[in-house]
Design an enzyme around this catalytic site. Sequence first.
Site, PDB file in Angstrom:
ATOM      1  N   CYS A  35      30.873  32.917  57.584  1.00  0.00           N
ATOM      2  CA  CYS A  35      32.073  32.471  56.863  1.00  0.00           C
ATOM      3  C   CYS A  35      32.730  33.623  56.100  1.00  0.00           C
ATOM      4  CB  CYS A  35      31.734  31.338  55.900  1.00  0.00           C
ATOM      5  SG  CYS A  35      30.591  31.813  54.610  1.00  0.00           S
ATOM      6  N   ASP A  37      31.873  34.781  53.190  1.00  0.00           N
ATOM      7  CA  ASP A  37      31.806  34.658  51.733  1.00  0.00           C
ATOM      8  C   ASP A  37      30.802  35.650  51.149  1.00  0.00           C
ATOM      9  OD1 ASP A  37      33.595  32.693  52.110  1.00  0.00           O
ATOM     10  OD2 ASP A  37      32.309  31.025  51.545  1.00  0.00           O
ATOM     11  N   CYS A  60      33.809  29.916  49.126  1.00  0.00           N
ATOM     12  CA  CYS A  60      34.233  28.516  49.092  1.00  0.00           C
ATOM     13  C   CYS A  60      33.826  27.843  47.783  1.00  0.00           C
ATOM     14  CB  CYS A  60      33.600  27.787  50.272  1.00  0.00           C
ATOM     15  SG  CYS A  60      31.849  27.506  50.014  1.00  0.00           S
ATOM     16  N   CYS A 104      25.791  27.469  51.671  1.00  0.00           N
ATOM     17  CA  CYS A 104      26.448  28.028  50.486  1.00  0.00           C
ATOM     18  C   CYS A 104      25.436  28.153  49.347  1.00  0.00           C
ATOM     19  CB  CYS A 104      27.616  27.151  50.054  1.00  0.00           C
ATOM     20  SG  CYS A 104      28.649  26.593  51.431  1.00  0.00           S
TER      21      CYS A 104
HETATM   22 FE1  FES Z   1      30.418  30.149  53.301  1.00  0.00          FE
HETATM   23 FE2  FES Z   1      30.426  28.230  51.568  1.00  0.00          FE
HETATM   24  S1  FES Z   1      31.498  28.306  53.449  1.00  0.00           S
HETATM   25  S2  FES Z   1      29.411  30.118  51.423  1.00  0.00           S
END
Ligand code: FES
Length: 127
Positions: A35, A37, A60, A104
């Site tokens: 993702c 992040d 997110c 996450c």
């Molecule tokens: Fe990647 Fe939440 S979508 S940490």
Amino acid sequence: MALYSEKLMDHFRNPRNMGSIEDANGIGEVGNAKCGDIMKIYLKIENDVVKDVKFETFGCGSAIASSSMATEMIKGKPLSEVKKLTNKAVAEALDGMPPHKMHCSVLAEEAVLSALKDYGERTGKTV
Ligand code: FES
């Protein structure tokens, strides 16, 4: 049932301990390749206790809420307890997370452990 718990939404909207610590002695940064992040945890450790902790999360809402909760869970705690932090405990403290968002909370566990590892490397202590 709502997808996200009230508690998770609260930590997302009003994150606790957001920011950085200038004289941190343990810093951990981790990311999720899928993702994209990124989560960074700053620890100020004194006498084997987390005196202060802050986070910066570029990610997110669930990642922000997980960082916020994780910092609350380890603040003021001895390292012996901090190193046992699990993503499951973070998710439970947030009153649960949807299964596809559990990764996450994994970031929070990994960032804390990475900051502890950094502290160990800087100080030569076994954490
Ligand atoms: Fe990647 Fe939440 S979508 S940490």
